[in-house]
Design an enzyme around this catalytic site. Structure first.
Site, PDB file in Angstrom:
ATOM      1  N   LYS A   1       0.840  -1.196   0.000  1.00 30.28           N
ATOM      2  CA  LYS A   1       0.000   0.000   0.000  1.00 30.28           C
ATOM      3  C   LYS A   1       0.881   1.254   0.000  1.00 30.28           C
ATOM      4  O   LYS A   1       0.668   2.173  -0.794  1.00 30.28           O
ATOM      5  CB  LYS A   1      -0.900  -0.022   1.235  1.00 30.28           C
ATOM      6  CG  LYS A   1      -2.086   0.905   1.148  1.00 30.28           C
ATOM      7  CD  LYS A   1      -2.924   0.847   2.436  1.00 30.28           C
ATOM      8  CE  LYS A   1      -3.768  -0.412   2.537  1.00 30.28           C
ATOM      9  NZ  LYS A   1      -4.410  -0.553   3.860  1.00 30.28           N
TER      10      LYS A   1
ATOM     11  N   ARG B   1      -3.137   3.301   8.510  1.00 28.03           N
ATOM     12  CA  ARG B   1      -3.475   2.160   7.642  1.00 28.03           C
ATOM     13  C   ARG B   1      -2.331   1.161   7.628  1.00 28.03           C
ATOM     14  O   ARG B   1      -1.189   1.507   7.370  1.00 28.03           O
ATOM     15  CB  ARG B   1      -3.709   2.666   6.211  1.00 28.03           C
ATOM     16  CG  ARG B   1      -4.514   3.944   6.143  1.00 28.03           C
ATOM     17  CD  ARG B   1      -4.531   4.538   4.731  1.00 28.03           C
ATOM     18  NE  ARG B   1      -5.195   3.672   3.776  1.00 28.03           N
ATOM     19  CZ  ARG B   1      -5.226   3.916   2.468  1.00 28.03           C
ATOM     20  NH1 ARG B   1      -4.609   4.967   1.973  1.00 28.03           N
ATOM     21  NH2 ARG B   1      -5.848   3.075   1.659  1.00 28.03           N
TER      22      ARG B   1
ATOM     23  N   MET C   1      -4.484  -5.613  10.699  1.00 27.60           N
ATOM     24  CA  MET C   1      -5.284  -4.627  11.405  1.00 27.60           C
ATOM     25  C   MET C   1      -6.156  -3.798  10.472  1.00 27.60           C
ATOM     26  O   MET C   1      -5.754  -3.435   9.378  1.00 27.60           O
ATOM     27  CB  MET C   1      -4.351  -3.694  12.157  1.00 27.60           C
ATOM     28  CG  MET C   1      -5.086  -2.862  13.143  1.00 27.60           C
ATOM     29  SD  MET C   1      -4.138  -1.424  13.622  1.00 27.60           S
ATOM     30  CE  MET C   1      -4.590  -0.293  12.330  1.00 27.60           C
TER      31      MET C   1
ATOM     32  N   ARG D   1      -3.666  -1.071  -6.590  1.00 25.54           N
ATOM     33  CA  ARG D   1      -2.916  -2.330  -6.540  1.00 25.54           C
ATOM     34  C   ARG D   1      -3.365  -3.171  -7.728  1.00 25.54           C
ATOM     35  O   ARG D   1      -4.408  -2.897  -8.336  1.00 25.54           O
ATOM     36  CB  ARG D   1      -3.162  -3.069  -5.235  1.00 25.54           C
ATOM     37  CG  ARG D   1      -4.612  -3.475  -5.051  1.00 25.54           C
ATOM     38  CD  ARG D   1      -4.861  -4.122  -3.697  1.00 25.54           C
ATOM     39  NE  ARG D   1      -6.269  -3.941  -3.341  1.00 25.54           N
ATOM     40  CZ  ARG D   1      -6.780  -4.121  -2.131  1.00 25.54           C
ATOM     41  NH1 ARG D   1      -6.005  -4.489  -1.149  1.00 25.54           N
ATOM     42  NH2 ARG D   1      -8.047  -3.933  -1.900  1.00 25.54           N
TER      43      ARG D   1
ATOM     44  N   HIS E   1     -12.455 -31.065   4.800  1.00 26.13           N
ATOM     45  CA  HIS E   1     -12.087 -32.334   4.161  1.00 26.13           C
ATOM     46  C   HIS E   1     -12.715 -32.447   2.770  1.00 26.13           C
ATOM     47  O   HIS E   1     -12.047 -32.748   1.784  1.00 26.13           O
ATOM     48  CB  HIS E   1     -12.539 -33.504   5.042  1.00 26.13           C
ATOM     49  CG  HIS E   1     -12.240 -34.858   4.462  1.00 26.13           C
ATOM     50  ND1 HIS E   1     -13.141 -35.556   3.672  1.00 26.13           N
ATOM     51  CD2 HIS E   1     -11.132 -35.635   4.531  1.00 26.13           C
ATOM     52  CE1 HIS E   1     -12.600 -36.697   3.307  1.00 26.13           C
ATOM     53  NE2 HIS E   1     -11.379 -36.784   3.806  1.00 26.13           N
TER      54      HIS E   1
ATOM     55  N   SER F   1       9.003 -43.654 -20.508  1.00 28.84           N
ATOM     56  CA  SER F   1       7.918 -42.788 -20.059  1.00 28.84           C
ATOM     57  C   SER F   1       7.795 -42.983 -18.560  1.00 28.84           C
ATOM     58  O   SER F   1       7.589 -44.103 -18.094  1.00 28.84           O
ATOM     59  CB  SER F   1       6.616 -43.166 -20.769  1.00 28.84           C
ATOM     60  OG  SER F   1       5.579 -42.352 -20.291  1.00 28.84           O
TER      61      SER F   1
ATOM     62  N   CYS G   1       3.993 -39.705 -17.944  1.00 26.06           N
ATOM     63  CA  CYS G   1       2.587 -39.979 -18.249  1.00 26.06           C
ATOM     64  C   CYS G   1       1.737 -40.178 -17.000  1.00 26.06           C
ATOM     65  O   CYS G   1       0.613 -40.621 -17.081  1.00 26.06           O
ATOM     66  CB  CYS G   1       2.461 -41.181 -19.172  1.00 26.06           C
ATOM     67  SG  CYS G   1       3.007 -42.710 -18.402  1.00 26.06           S
TER      68      CYS G   1
ATOM     69  N   TYR H   1       8.652 -34.461 -23.289  1.00 25.50           N
ATOM     70  CA  TYR H   1       7.231 -34.129 -23.273  1.00 25.50           C
ATOM     71  C   TYR H   1       6.588 -34.528 -21.954  1.00 25.50           C
ATOM     72  O   TYR H   1       7.141 -35.316 -21.184  1.00 25.50           O
ATOM     73  CB  TYR H   1       6.484 -34.810 -24.428  1.00 25.50           C
ATOM     74  CG  TYR H   1       6.390 -36.311 -24.300  1.00 25.50           C
ATOM     75  CD1 TYR H   1       5.336 -36.898 -23.595  1.00 25.50           C
ATOM     76  CD2 TYR H   1       7.336 -37.151 -24.874  1.00 25.50           C
ATOM     77  CE1 TYR H   1       5.250 -38.271 -23.457  1.00 25.50           C
ATOM     78  CE2 TYR H   1       7.265 -38.516 -24.754  1.00 25.50           C
ATOM     79  CZ  TYR H   1       6.210 -39.078 -24.039  1.00 25.50           C
ATOM     80  OH  TYR H   1       6.121 -40.419 -23.893  1.00 25.50           O
TER      81      TYR H   1
HETATM   82  P1  ADP Z   1      -7.821  -1.921   3.522  1.00 24.14           P
HETATM   83  O1  ADP Z   1      -6.424  -2.371   3.421  1.00 24.14           O
HETATM   84  O2  ADP Z   1      -8.657  -2.762   4.401  1.00 24.14           O
HETATM   85  O3  ADP Z   1      -8.431  -1.666   2.176  1.00 24.14           O
HETATM   86  P2  ADP Z   1      -7.356   0.902   3.744  1.00 24.14           P
HETATM   87  O4  ADP Z   1      -6.177   1.344   4.492  1.00 24.14           O
HETATM   88  O5  ADP Z   1      -7.257   0.910   2.279  1.00 24.14           O
HETATM   89  O6  ADP Z   1      -7.788  -0.517   4.301  1.00 24.14           O
HETATM   90  O7  ADP Z   1      -8.554   1.801   4.216  1.00 24.14           O
HETATM   91  C1  ADP Z   1      -9.877   1.482   3.915  1.00 24.14           C
HETATM   92  C2  ADP Z   1     -10.617   2.677   3.442  1.00 24.14           C
HETATM   93  O8  ADP Z   1     -10.537   3.729   4.362  1.00 24.14           O
HETATM   94  C3  ADP Z   1     -10.093   3.284   2.178  1.00 24.14           C
HETATM   95  O9  ADP Z   1     -10.563   2.621   1.050  1.00 24.14           O
HETATM   96  C4  ADP Z   1     -10.653   4.672   2.239  1.00 24.14           C
HETATM   97  O10 ADP Z   1     -11.983   4.683   1.785  1.00 24.14           O
HETATM   98  C5  ADP Z   1     -10.624   4.952   3.699  1.00 24.14           C
HETATM   99  N1  ADP Z   1      -9.449   5.774   3.993  1.00 24.14           N
HETATM  100  C6  ADP Z   1      -8.221   5.365   4.361  1.00 24.14           C
HETATM  101  N2  ADP Z   1      -7.412   6.430   4.512  1.00 24.14           N
HETATM  102  C7  ADP Z   1      -8.143   7.511   4.231  1.00 24.14           C
HETATM  103  C8  ADP Z   1      -7.876   8.899   4.201  1.00 24.14           C
HETATM  104  N3  ADP Z   1      -6.664   9.387   4.474  1.00 24.14           N
HETATM  105  N4  ADP Z   1      -8.871   9.740   3.869  1.00 24.14           N
HETATM  106  C9  ADP Z   1     -10.079   9.245   3.579  1.00 24.14           C
HETATM  107  N5  ADP Z   1     -10.406   7.965   3.592  1.00 24.14           N
HETATM  108  C10 ADP Z   1      -9.452   7.102   3.915  1.00 24.14           C
HETATM  109 MG    MG Z   2      -7.860  -0.416   0.875  1.00 18.94          MG
END
Ligand code: ADP
Ligand code: MG
Ligand code: MG
Length: 877
Positions: A24, A94, A105, A339, A455, A763, A830, A850
């Site tokens: 991220k 985040r 988290m 991403r 399972h 084979s 095979c 092969y």
């Molecule tokens: P996750 O990894 O679970 O996607 P994020 O860190 O991307 O968590 O945060 C989830 C959401 O929180 C983001 O998609 C966004 O909508 C909101 N968010 C995170 N940071 C900000 C920020 N600085 N301002 C506004 N919204 C935020």
């Molecule tokens: Mg996110």
């Protein structure tokens, strides 16, 4: 000495620094540096997380000072101050490891609010907005940092809504939100035994530590174990200025994919919510709008235009489909995440091919972009899209493919019915090792309980059998022998259809369609064919299978099991006569009946494989597999042979073996009764001569099974060569052919140099080679092998993924010793492993010519072989 650098401003990082900044953080930095509108922020490195644990759970030296510097930078850029009553700066905290991890988290938003700063925020917009942010902060902080049960807060919200008679959170007025803040704080005091921290710096420090700690929580550790992610990577922490999607009607929050992740269609795909924050879109509190509707909304329409442009730019920049998160504050767009987007198999293929056509990526990259497991999704039968069946319920899509069958509850019964030619679906509350044979016999498996690693799910995937598990709407009543789904009662024997790719459970026989290779998939596999070095053949026993295999791209047959034709129609009686025969004359009489049938089958296969080699294995399995079992069958056989039923009976008893897998089978049959091999050779060469006369290019390869000593091969080869000479002489023309052997005993691998004197090809029969190397009976392994795999005693099921260390080593030895004697010896594999991507990679590395896989895995083998070749070439430079 300057302190170690623990903090990177977004503008100081880039996408290459995933190890240090997490996925991220690295992408936030990259987006910042290509000039996209990203709220300013900084990343605390993964190294800091590791140092935190090494220092006995304390923040490493210098970290906090660097955090404060980072904060000061954000303050300058935003023109706001953290903790100030006037224009307060709020931030989000985040988490973000190198690989996205669901166990980590949750994000905390609106950090920096307290009873003072909330008034400053209210002054900028309105009270409702400010207290909505505040109550969210307390909720998220309490849950994530203080581990308070989130339901307690939701209960309070529900009470307020009920009292006001409103349905949605956003209908709650400022007064209620203000009171809720007080109530939330009370909950925190009661549940956590401490006050919600008023000081924004205390909030920030605690949040950073909580992210670090979440790296080692149970969920995260389990996830890493399950996905082979090392435990020493650590997580980064991103601290970023808040932007608000919940400030009014010209604000919104949303998620988008640059292309459709299920179909691959090149169009922005996603959802948004106006006047909302953070994860409201995915939390299900309100129903989000499809993203294209933004265009018609005057408040956010212009931002939508910009989002489309940015989406395009990001795709061009990253050269792959992106998954985006964004927020619009007062009509202005902010990017919060990008991403590489997850996608279905169909989307992966289409996107890869489209991107080559757009000039964005090379063919080689396209081939590397599609996982063989994603192709697997496309190569199973699917529900006919034009169907009119009714979906009764949905469970977890545990193993792909659609199948129809009669409901059966008991494994023995499933097996018995399947042997009588019924299609059955084994339905259980959950399965256990005792159900293994029933699962094997069933067309599909359906369970009421259990998850994707239950399972039922694991075993069905291993068998390549469709399965839907954890279908909670399903009530299974073993006593009454019926299931009930949403009020609908289905007794044993009734038909249902399940779709293991979607999890759907449907009533009745719903038409399914066989997978095909066409369009984009054909294009992609064509590129794979240009790249790969390994040949790909198919294991096919009938002309129909051979034709299907060729359609799917097989370049020949690597294994044709002659005995599979013995079960068709009336043939079994001739086979039984052959087995029961006490004299050579009797046996020859029975063989004479079989010969024309075999000859016809071989002719069909040769025609289907015109121009490609066909490897035919002489009779291999223990004979008792063909014997009559019931009294009625024994009597009928006695009648056709006009002998006493008692003789038949005693013969059946006499043929019983204690350990058939190691018994009278393989070349041992043809050696003790050479007339069997003779008949098969006559059928092969007769068919070859017939079909060649039609103008077909025939290339038979005759394979002698279960050879452990060169003398065995020499004896069988003598029979084959003699028949060939006789028949060619009689026909006045000849057909080029090869004689070789399966390497499926450790001794054969070790003595490969001797055996190669008689063998023009090897084979590797890796099913038996795995059984004999590991001393592990495949038929009996169901009772303990799942346990072994689940507990990590074996990394994989060795019948699915080739055991490189043991079986693989024997293969390498055989390759080396075989080539020493005969440099141009042809080498293939095979076993079922021929269709497993990791095993295909091994075969490429071991220098085989092969692999041979079951027809529907041929496309997977083509792709896996190309990927193996590409990885090699990268390592070469
Ligand atoms: P996750 O990894 O679970 O996607 P994020 O860190 O991307 O968590 O945060 C989830 C959401 O929180 C983001 O998609 C966004 O909508 C909101 N968010 C995170 N940071 C900000 C920020 N600085 N301002 C506004 N919204 C935020
Ligand atoms: Mg996110
Ligand atoms: Mg999330």
């Amino acid at each position: 000495m300057a302190a170690h650098r623990w903090v990177y401003l977004f503008r100081d990082g880039n996408a290459q620094q995933r190890d240090l900044l997490g996925g991220k953080g690295a992408n936030l930095a990259e987006m910042t540096n290509v000039g996209l509108p990203v709220p300013p922020g900084f990343t605390v490195t993964t190294e800091a997380c590791n140092a935190y644990f090494e220092d006995g759970a304390s923040l490493p030296e210098g970290l906090w000072e660097q955090v404060l510097d980072g904060l000061a930078d954000i303050e300058r850029q935003m023109g706001r101050t953290f903790g100030s009553p006037d224009r307060p700066l709020l931030v989000s905290v985040r988490s973000g490891a190198k690989f996205s991890m669901p166990g980590m988290m949750d994000t905390i938003l609106n950090l920096g609010l307290n009873d003072v700063t909330v008034r400053g925020l209210a002054a900028e917009a309105d009270e409702r907005f400010a207290y909505d942010c505040y109550r969210r902060l307390i909720q998220m902080f309490a849950k994530v940092v203080l581990d308070v049960n989130a339901d307690l807060f939701e209960d309070v919200i529900d009470e307020h809504k009920r009292a006001l008679g409103v349905r949605n959170d956003f209908e709650l007025p400022a007064d209620d939100l203000r009171r809720m803040v007080a109530e939330f704080k009370e909950i925190v005091r009661r549940e956590a035994g401490q006050d919600f921290p008023d000081d924004p710096h205390d909030q920030l420090r605690a949040a950073i530590i909580a992210v670090f700690e979440s790296w080692n929580n149970r969920r995260a550790i389990d996830y890493r174990n399950a996905n082979n992610i090392p435990h020493n990577l650590g997580t980064a922490v991103n601290v970023q200025a808040m932007v608000y999607g919940n400030m009014g009607p010209d604000c919104a929050t949303g998620v988008a994919f640059t292309r459709n992740p299920s179909t691959g269609e090149k169009r922005l795909f996603g959802e948004y919510l106006t006047n909302a924050q953070g994860e409201d879109v995915v939390a299900g509190v309100r129903t989000p709008q499809p993203i294209e509707q933004m265009a018609d909304d005057p408040h956010v329409g212009p931002a939508y235009q910009q989002l489309q442009e940015i989406a395009q730019r990001l795709e061009q920049h990253y050269r792959d489909m992106q998954d985006l998160e964004f927020t619009i504050q007062n009509g202005k767009l902010y990017m919060l995440q990008t991403r590489t987007g997850k996608r279905t198999g169909a989307a992966a293929v289409k996107i890869a091919v489209d991107m080559v056509k757009e000039g964005l990526i090379s063919k080689e990259e396209a081939v590397q972009r599609v996982l063989p497991s994603q192709l697997d999704q496309l190569l199973h039968p699917t529900i006919d899209p034009g169907h009119t069946g009714e979906v009764l319920a949905n469970g977890l899509p545990a193993s792909p493919g659609a199948a129809t069958g009669q409901v059966v509850f008991d494994a023995d019964e499933a097996k018995a019915l399947a042997e009588d030619g019924h299609d059955v679906i084994l339905v259980r509350l959950e399965t256990s090792p005792e159900d293994f044979h029933g699962m094997l016999a069933a067309r599909a498996v359906l369970t009421a309980r259990g998850g994707m690693t239950s399972h039922a799910a694991v075993v069905a995937r291993g068998m390549g059998k469709p399965a839907v598990v954890g279908c909670t709407a399903l009530q299974v009543d073993y006593d009454r022998q019926q299931i009930t789904i949403n009020g609908k009662v289905i007794p044993k024997g009734d038909y249902i259809t399940i779709d293991g790719s979607t999890g759907a459970v449907m009533l009745g026989k719903v038409p399914t369609i066989e997978p095909q290779v066409h369009g984009d998939l054909a294009t992609l596999l064509g590129w794979a064919d240009e790249i790969r070095k390994l040949g790909v053949r198919a294991n096919a026993d009938t002309p129909e299978d051979a034709a299907k295999a060729r359609e799917l791209g097989a370049q020949g047959i690597g294994l044709c099991r002659t005995e599979h034709m013995f079960f068709q129609g009336d043939r079994i009686w001739a086979v039984r006569e052959m087995i029961i025969a006490t004299t050579e004359e009797e046996r020859r009489a029975a063989l004479a009946k079989l010969e024309p049938m075999q000859r016809e089958d071989f002719a069909g296969i040769f025609r289907a494989m015109d121009g490609f080699p066909v490897t035919i294995r002489t009779l291999d399995p223990p004979l008792h597999e063909f014997l009559p079992h019931t009294d009625a069958e024994i009597e009928e056989l006695a009648r056709t042979m006009s002998i006493d039923p008692e003789i038949v009976k005693s013969k059946v008893v006499a043929l019983r073996e204690a350990n058939p897998m190691l018994g009278h089978r393989g070349c041992r049959l043809g050696i003790t009764a050479p007339e069997i091999t003779e008949m098969q050779a006559r059928a092969i060469f007769g068919a070859a001569l017939d079909v060649a006369a039609e103008g077909v290019d025939v290339r038979p390869e005759i394979m002698i099974p279960l050879v452990g000593d060169v003398e065995e091969l020499r004896l069988q080869r003598e029979v084959v060569d003699r028949v060939a000479q006789e028949m060619f002489a009689k026909a006045g023309r000849s057909i080029p052919y090869l004689v070789g052997t399966m390497i499926e005993l450790p001794r054969a691998a070790l003595l490969a140099d001797k055996i190669a004197e008689q063998a023009e090809f090897f084979s590797f029969g890796t099913n038996d080679l795995t059984q004999t190397t590991l001393g592990l009976s495949r038929d009996d392994s169901g009772r303990f092998l799942p346990y072994y795999v689940e507990h990590g005693i074996f990394k994989n099921d060795p019948f699915q993924v080739l055991d490189r260390e043991g079986v693989g080593e024997l293969i390498r030895i055989a390759v080396e010793r075989g080539r020493k004697t005969r440099p141009d010896i042809k080498l293939g594999i095979c076993g079922e492993h021929g269709g497993d991507p990791s095993s295909v990679e091994f075969c490429h590395q071991a220098g085989l010519d092969y692999v041979s896989a079951s027809p529907f895995r041929v496309p997977i083998a083509r792709l896996a072989a190309a990927q193996a070749a590409l990885e090699q070439s990268e390592r070469d430079v």
